[in-house]
Structures are given as C-alpha cells and as structure tokens.
Design an enzyme around this catalytic site. Structure first.
Site, PDB file in Angstrom:
ATOM      1  N   ARG A   1       0.828  -1.214   0.000  1.00  0.00           N
ATOM      2  CA  ARG A   1       0.000   0.000   0.000  1.00  0.00           C
ATOM      3  C   ARG A   1       0.860   1.261   0.000  1.00  0.00           C
ATOM      4  O   ARG A   1       0.946   1.983  -0.994  1.00  0.00           O
ATOM      5  CB  ARG A   1      -0.936  -0.014   1.217  1.00  0.00           C
ATOM      6  CG  ARG A   1      -2.145   0.916   1.113  1.00  0.00           C
ATOM      7  CD  ARG A   1      -1.857   2.385   1.301  1.00  0.00           C
ATOM      8  NE  ARG A   1      -1.288   2.704   2.620  1.00  0.00           N
ATOM      9  CZ  ARG A   1      -0.892   3.912   2.956  1.00  0.00           C
ATOM     10  NH1 ARG A   1      -0.962   4.930   2.102  1.00  0.00           N
ATOM     11  NH2 ARG A   1      -0.352   4.131   4.148  1.00  0.00           N
ATOM     12  N   ASP A   2       1.538   1.525   1.071  1.00  0.00           N
ATOM     13  CA  ASP A   2       2.318   2.765   1.194  1.00  0.00           C
ATOM     14  C   ASP A   2       3.486   2.788   0.215  1.00  0.00           C
ATOM     15  O   ASP A   2       3.883   3.838  -0.274  1.00  0.00           O
ATOM     16  CB  ASP A   2       2.834   2.891   2.635  1.00  0.00           C
ATOM     17  CG  ASP A   2       3.192   4.314   3.006  1.00  0.00           C
ATOM     18  OD1 ASP A   2       2.787   5.237   2.277  1.00  0.00           O
ATOM     19  OD2 ASP A   2       3.882   4.511   4.017  1.00  0.00           O
TER      20      ASP A   2
ATOM     21  N   HIS B   1       6.744   4.580  12.581  1.00  0.00           N
ATOM     22  CA  HIS B   1       6.706   4.568  11.106  1.00  0.00           C
ATOM     23  C   HIS B   1       7.645   5.668  10.613  1.00  0.00           C
ATOM     24  O   HIS B   1       7.317   6.852  10.710  1.00  0.00           O
ATOM     25  CB  HIS B   1       5.271   4.831  10.637  1.00  0.00           C
ATOM     26  CG  HIS B   1       5.100   4.871   9.154  1.00  0.00           C
ATOM     27  ND1 HIS B   1       4.344   3.949   8.461  1.00  0.00           N
ATOM     28  CD2 HIS B   1       5.562   5.736   8.205  1.00  0.00           C
ATOM     29  CE1 HIS B   1       4.361   4.237   7.172  1.00  0.00           C
ATOM     30  NE2 HIS B   1       5.084   5.328   6.995  1.00  0.00           N
TER      31      HIS B   1
ATOM     32  N   HIS C   1      10.383   7.302   7.638  1.00  0.00           N
ATOM     33  CA  HIS C   1      10.964   7.375   6.299  1.00  0.00           C
ATOM     34  C   HIS C   1      12.444   7.736   6.447  1.00  0.00           C
ATOM     35  O   HIS C   1      12.872   8.235   7.487  1.00  0.00           O
ATOM     36  CB  HIS C   1      10.215   8.401   5.451  1.00  0.00           C
ATOM     37  CG  HIS C   1       8.861   7.931   5.015  1.00  0.00           C
ATOM     38  ND1 HIS C   1       8.403   8.077   3.730  1.00  0.00           N
ATOM     39  CD2 HIS C   1       7.871   7.312   5.696  1.00  0.00           C
ATOM     40  CE1 HIS C   1       7.179   7.563   3.632  1.00  0.00           C
ATOM     41  NE2 HIS C   1       6.838   7.095   4.817  1.00  0.00           N
TER      42      HIS C   1
ATOM     43  N   CYS D   1       6.620  10.321   0.133  1.00  0.00           N
ATOM     44  CA  CYS D   1       5.532  11.230   0.503  1.00  0.00           C
ATOM     45  C   CYS D   1       5.297  12.182  -0.661  1.00  0.00           C
ATOM     46  O   CYS D   1       6.182  12.969  -1.007  1.00  0.00           O
ATOM     47  CB  CYS D   1       5.869  12.015   1.764  1.00  0.00           C
ATOM     48  SG  CYS D   1       4.566  13.173   2.256  1.00  0.00           S
TER      49      CYS D   1
ATOM     50  N   ASN E   1       9.890   4.676   2.636  1.00  0.00           N
ATOM     51  CA  ASN E   1       9.907   4.130   3.987  1.00  0.00           C
ATOM     52  C   ASN E   1      11.239   3.422   4.221  1.00  0.00           C
ATOM     53  O   ASN E   1      11.927   3.040   3.281  1.00  0.00           O
ATOM     54  CB  ASN E   1       8.783   3.098   4.133  1.00  0.00           C
ATOM     55  CG  ASN E   1       7.414   3.687   3.991  1.00  0.00           C
ATOM     56  OD1 ASN E   1       6.839   4.193   4.930  1.00  0.00           O
ATOM     57  ND2 ASN E   1       6.866   3.624   2.782  1.00  0.00           N
TER      58      ASN E   1
END
Length: 302
Positions: A15-16, A207, A209, A240, A249
């Site tokens: 997903r991300d 979480h 990055h 992002c 990430n």
C-alpha cells in the site's frame, strides 16, 4: 532502557510503498507481492487502500487484490480507509484492519484536506463506529509527527493530542509517523516518550521514512523508548507525495538485519524478504534501496 525481545513488523510496501508509483503496477504483481510477504511470516501486511481512484489511481484495483491473495492464517491484512464508503468496500473485501489517518501539523491538515486536525478526526467517527460494530480492528496513523514540510517543527504535545483523539475513537493501534523523514533519535525519544506517558506503549507503532538517513537510528531510539511495533517497506519502496525530496519508507531488509544483530525476534524470514525486495524492484525497473538486501545479493553473486 532495555530493548524488547520481540518486535512486530508491519509490512507496508503493497500500500504505502506502491501508491505513488507513476506506472500502474499490474494487479497480479500486487497479489504476488502480498503473497510473498505473507509467506515470509509478516504478522501484519498493509495490503491496499480504498480511496478514490481519481486521487490514488494505483489503488483502483484494491478489491481485486484482496480477492486474489492467499490469506495466511494469523496474518492481519490492513487497508487504508478515508471515509465510510472506503470502509464499506474494505469490509466487503474482508480486511481485518482499517487504517484512518490525520496529521500532527495544522498546516499540513489545512493544505491537504482543507480542514483542521480536530475536524479531520471527527470525520472518522462513522468509520470508527462501523469498525467496532463489524468487529474490525481500527488503526490511526499520525503523519508529520516529527516535522512538517509546511510549518517545520511539530510540538510533541500536538502528537499526543492526536493520539488521545484516536484513543477516544477506539483505535487499537496508533502509528507515530515521520512521513517526511526529518526526525532524529533525540526527537524520537522525546515524542515517543510523551505519547507513551498517555497511551500504553504496546499500542504505539513507529513509522519512519529515510529521507535524511536517520530511520534505523530512529527505530533504535523508539525501541529504547519501549515501542515494539515497527513499520517497514520491502526494498524501501514508497515516499511522501507532499514533500519534495522525501524518499521511501525504511527498508524492511535493513531493519531485519539490525534487529537480528540485536537478538530481537520478528518471526520474519530475512532471506525470503531479500528475494522479494529484489523481485519487486525488478518489476518496477529499478534497484531496490535496501542496503542490506543489495549487499546480500552482491555477496552471493561474488
């Protein structure tokens, strides 16, 4: 402070990691990615996002992906759901956990969703109620928790405020997310410490990055602050869209290598993850950004 003996890794690449890819990733590839990650032993895979295909075209096939995956017993499959329509689609697809999201930065909230933080979280009340009634886990993500591309510094009190609002909604887990990758270890300890004073640390996730190369150090700082849930993305996929220069990430392979060196259990097969990282990077037509993954492959080829 002593480190946890076991860490739960939430794998977010499907997903991300993939949502910002410009070229549409074939549904079959997405399904295989989720299946490979399931087989590698991840306890939680963030698989899809039920958002408007107008805004995130990469996730337009979310229902097909969920219908096609081979579900591993005990694995939690999560989906991002910005509203009740998204939640209903997620429930129909059989997800185990829905994820709602806001920011710790008022400037970010105003710029991207045209409302205040409080208003954005209030919009999730119907989703939270529906999740409770359906017996589906609810996770709340706090973006820009360690810095904002528009306002710069974000006070720890602002992160705590959003976390408490999520708790009031009934969130089972709360992600403290450095979505632009600007945080440093001292800042992580301060923010995680502040949130953990108000919320059980077992419900808090880190979480990070890796924009400024601080993600591994920040994860170690989070572990020292009592956090035992970490989000990672195989091959370091992601980014992002709202912050120029924000990279992906933190790479799953790099985190697993570090945790193994710390004698921290994850239940995840490192070699299988390295293979998966190389595989998906090949399909995307570029090398993966995991240093550990690339080093292992180079060593094998030598």
């Amino acid at each position: 402070m002593s480190l946890p003996s076991r860490v739960k890794i939430v794998e977010v690449a499907p997903r991300d990691g993939l949502q910002n890819e410009k070229a549409f990733v074939d549904t079959a590839i997405k399904i295989e990615l989720v299946d490979r990650l399931s087989a590698a032993g991840f306890p939680n895979v963030e698989a899809v996002s039920f958002v408007s295909p107008k805004w995130v075209p990469q996730m337009a096939d979310a229902s097909q992906v969920m219908a096609g995956i081979a579900r591993r017993p005990g694995t939690i499959y999560s989906a991002l759901t910005p509203n009740l329509k998204g939640f209903e689609a997620a429930r129909a697809a059989g997800v185990h956990e829905v994820v709602i999201f806001s920011a710790a930065s008022e400037a970010f909230a105003q710029k991207n969703i045209n409302c205040s933080i409080a208003e954005s979280i209030a919009r999730f009340e119907p989703v939270a109620q529906a999740a409770r009634e359906a017996g589906i886990r609810l996770r709340g993500s706090i973006s820009c928790a360690l810095g904002c591309p528009y306002q710069g510094e974000v006070p720890a009190a602002a992160v705590v405020d959003v976390a408490e609002r999520y708790l009031a909604l009934g969130c089972d887990e709360i992600d403290v997310a450095d979505t632009i990758g600007v945080g440093t270890p001292r800042q992580v300890q301060a923010v995680m410490g502040a949130v953990a004073q108000r919320i059980d640390p077992s419900r808090i996730a880190a979480h990070f990055h890796d924009t400024y190369g601080q993600a591994l150090a920040n994860i170690l700082a989070a572990l020292q602050a009592g956090i035992a849930i970490v989000h990672t993305s195989v091959a370091g996929l992601g980014g992002c869209p709202y912050a120029k220069g924000a990279t992906g990430n933190v790479a799953t392979e790099d985190v697993l290598y570090m945790l193994r060196g710390l004698d921290i259990e994850t239940g995840v097969d490192f070699d299988a993850v390295v293979e998966t990282g190389q595989w998906i990077a090949g399909h995307l037509g570029r090398p993966g950004s995991s240093r550990a993954g690339n080093a292992v492959v180079a060593k094998r080829a030598a």
